[in-house]
Design an enzyme around this catalytic site. Structure first.
Site, PDB file in Angstrom:
ATOM      1  N   ASP A 135      -3.624  10.983  -2.536  1.00  0.00           N
ATOM      2  CA  ASP A 135      -3.299   9.661  -3.087  1.00  0.00           C
ATOM      3  C   ASP A 135      -4.018   9.440  -4.415  1.00  0.00           C
ATOM      4  O   ASP A 135      -5.247   9.423  -4.472  1.00  0.00           O
ATOM      5  CB  ASP A 135      -3.720   8.597  -2.065  1.00  0.00           C
ATOM      6  CG  ASP A 135      -3.194   7.215  -2.407  1.00  0.00           C
ATOM      7  OD1 ASP A 135      -3.115   6.878  -3.604  1.00  0.00           O
ATOM      8  OD2 ASP A 135      -2.881   6.457  -1.471  1.00  0.00           O
TER       9      ASP A 135
ATOM     10  N   ASP B  97       4.937   4.999   6.034  1.00  0.00           N
ATOM     11  CA  ASP B  97       3.519   5.344   5.980  1.00  0.00           C
ATOM     12  C   ASP B  97       2.724   4.106   6.345  1.00  0.00           C
ATOM     13  O   ASP B  97       3.204   2.978   6.174  1.00  0.00           O
ATOM     14  CB  ASP B  97       3.123   5.890   4.602  1.00  0.00           C
ATOM     15  CG  ASP B  97       3.186   4.847   3.500  1.00  0.00           C
ATOM     16  OD1 ASP B  97       2.174   4.149   3.292  1.00  0.00           O
ATOM     17  OD2 ASP B  97       4.240   4.738   2.847  1.00  0.00           O
TER      18      ASP B  97
ATOM     19  N   GLU C 126      -4.050   6.668  -7.177  1.00  0.00           N
ATOM     20  CA  GLU C 126      -3.696   5.337  -7.672  1.00  0.00           C
ATOM     21  C   GLU C 126      -4.941   4.662  -8.219  1.00  0.00           C
ATOM     22  O   GLU C 126      -6.064   5.072  -7.918  1.00  0.00           O
ATOM     23  CB  GLU C 126      -3.055   4.492  -6.573  1.00  0.00           C
ATOM     24  CG  GLU C 126      -3.875   4.345  -5.308  1.00  0.00           C
ATOM     25  CD  GLU C 126      -3.129   3.562  -4.237  1.00  0.00           C
ATOM     26  OE1 GLU C 126      -3.004   2.338  -4.408  1.00  0.00           O
ATOM     27  OE2 GLU C 126      -2.682   4.178  -3.255  1.00  0.00           O
TER      28      GLU C 126
END
Length: 254
Positions: free
Chosen positions: A124, A40, A126
Site C-alpha cells: 500500500d 478489501d 498512499e
C-alpha cells in the site's frame, strides 16, 4: 509482381482485417464475462457468505498496519474469507515508513501468515507519513518489494495516480513489472478512467468505491478483469493457417 501475387496479398489483407474485427468483438464480449468484483477491509469479518451472494468473489483483508505491526485479525480474516466461499484471497500491507527497516516489516508479515493460504501481498502506497524525499521513498519501496519476493511471495502495488505523483513522481517506473491495483473513487467498475503512470500501461485491479457497508461490514469495492481467454481466442483467430504459411514469401537476403 504477377497478378496472382497481387490478388493473394489483397485477399490475405482482407482476411486479416476480418480476423482483427472478430478479435475486437470477442474482446468486448469477454471484457464483460471476465469482469469480477471484490472487497478489501481492515476490520474483523467473521463471515463472507453474504458478500459472495451479493456478487463479490474475492477478498483482500489488511495484514499489516501503519503503526508497524501485523494486523491481529489477518489470520482469521483470511480463513473466514475462504470458508465463506471467496474464489481468491490476497492481503494488503500498509507499511510503517517512519519505523524504517522495511525488510523487518515484511518478514514480520510473512512469518505471521506462515500457516495461511493467500495469493498476492499488495504493498500500500498512499500519502501517510512518507518522506519528503522521493529518493528515500523509492528505496523503501524497492527494499520492501525485494524482500517480499525473497520470501517467496508475489508482490503487487496499491496506489493512485496522485499518491504516486506525490510520493515518488509520476515518471518513476521502478516497479512497473508488478501488478497495479489503483484507487479512483468514481463508482464505476471499469478501467475506462485509467491513465498511465509509473510505467504501467494497464492495471490489474481498481478500487472504485471506498468506505461502503456490505453485509454489515465496512469495505471498499474493487473491480478486476482477466484478459487470458480473450488473448487465447485472438491468438487463434490471428494465427496464420497452414495455407497462409505455405504461400507466404520469405524476404530475400541482403
Amino acid at each position: 509482381m504477377c497478378i496472382r501475387d497481387r490478388y493473394q496479398r489483397r485477399v490475405h489483407g482482407i482476411q486479416m482485417m476480418q480476423q482483427q474485427m472478430c478479435c475486437l468483438i470477442l474482446a468486448a464480449i469477454f471484457a464483460v464475462s471476465s469482469a469480477t468484483k471484490g472487497v478489501d477491509y481492515s476490520t474483523r469479518v467473521s463471515d463472507t457468505k453474504c458478500m459472495v451472494k451479493e456478487g463479490y468473489t474475492y477478498a483482500i483483508p489488511r495484514a499489516y498496519c501503519s503503526y508497524g505491526g501485523v494486523d491481529a485479525n489477518a489470520v482469521a480474516n483470511i480463513k473466514n474469507a475462504w470458508d465463506g466461499g471467496m474464489s481468491s484471497v490476497d492481503v494488503y500491507m500498509f507499511p510503517c515508513v517512519p519505523c524504517g527497516n522495511p525488510k523487518k516489516q515484511v518478514d514480520q508479515l510473512v512469518d505471521a501468515l506462515a500457516s495461511s493460504k493467500y495469493g498476492m501481498i499488495w504493498f500500500d502506497i498512499e500519502k501517510y507519513k512518507w518522506s519528503e524525499n522521493k529518493e528515500t521513498n523509492k528505496q523503501f519501496i524497492l527494499d520492501s518489494v525485494h524482500e517480499i519476493k525473497a520470501k517467496g511471495k508475489k508482490a503487487g502495488i496499491y496506489t493512485s495516480y496522485y499518491n504516486w505523483e506525490s510520493i515518488v513522481g509520476l515518471s518513476w517506473d521502478g516497479v512497473k513489472d508488478l501488478p497495479l491495483w489503483y484507487a479512483h473513487y468514481d463508482n464505476n467498475p471499469s478501467f475506462n478512467d485509467f491513465k498511465g503512470f509509473g510505467g504501467w500501461k494497464r492495471p490489474t485491479m481498481k478500487q472504485y468505491a471506498g468506505d461502503k457497508t456490505l453485509c454489515g461490514h465496512g469495505v471498499d469495492f474493487n473491480f478486476s478483469q482477466s484478459n487470458n481467454e480473450t488473448n487465447k481466442i485472438c491468438l487463434l483467430y490471428t494465427s496464420p493457417s497452414p495455407r497462409d504459411l505455405s504461400t507466404s514469401r520469405m524476404p530475400s537476403s541482403a
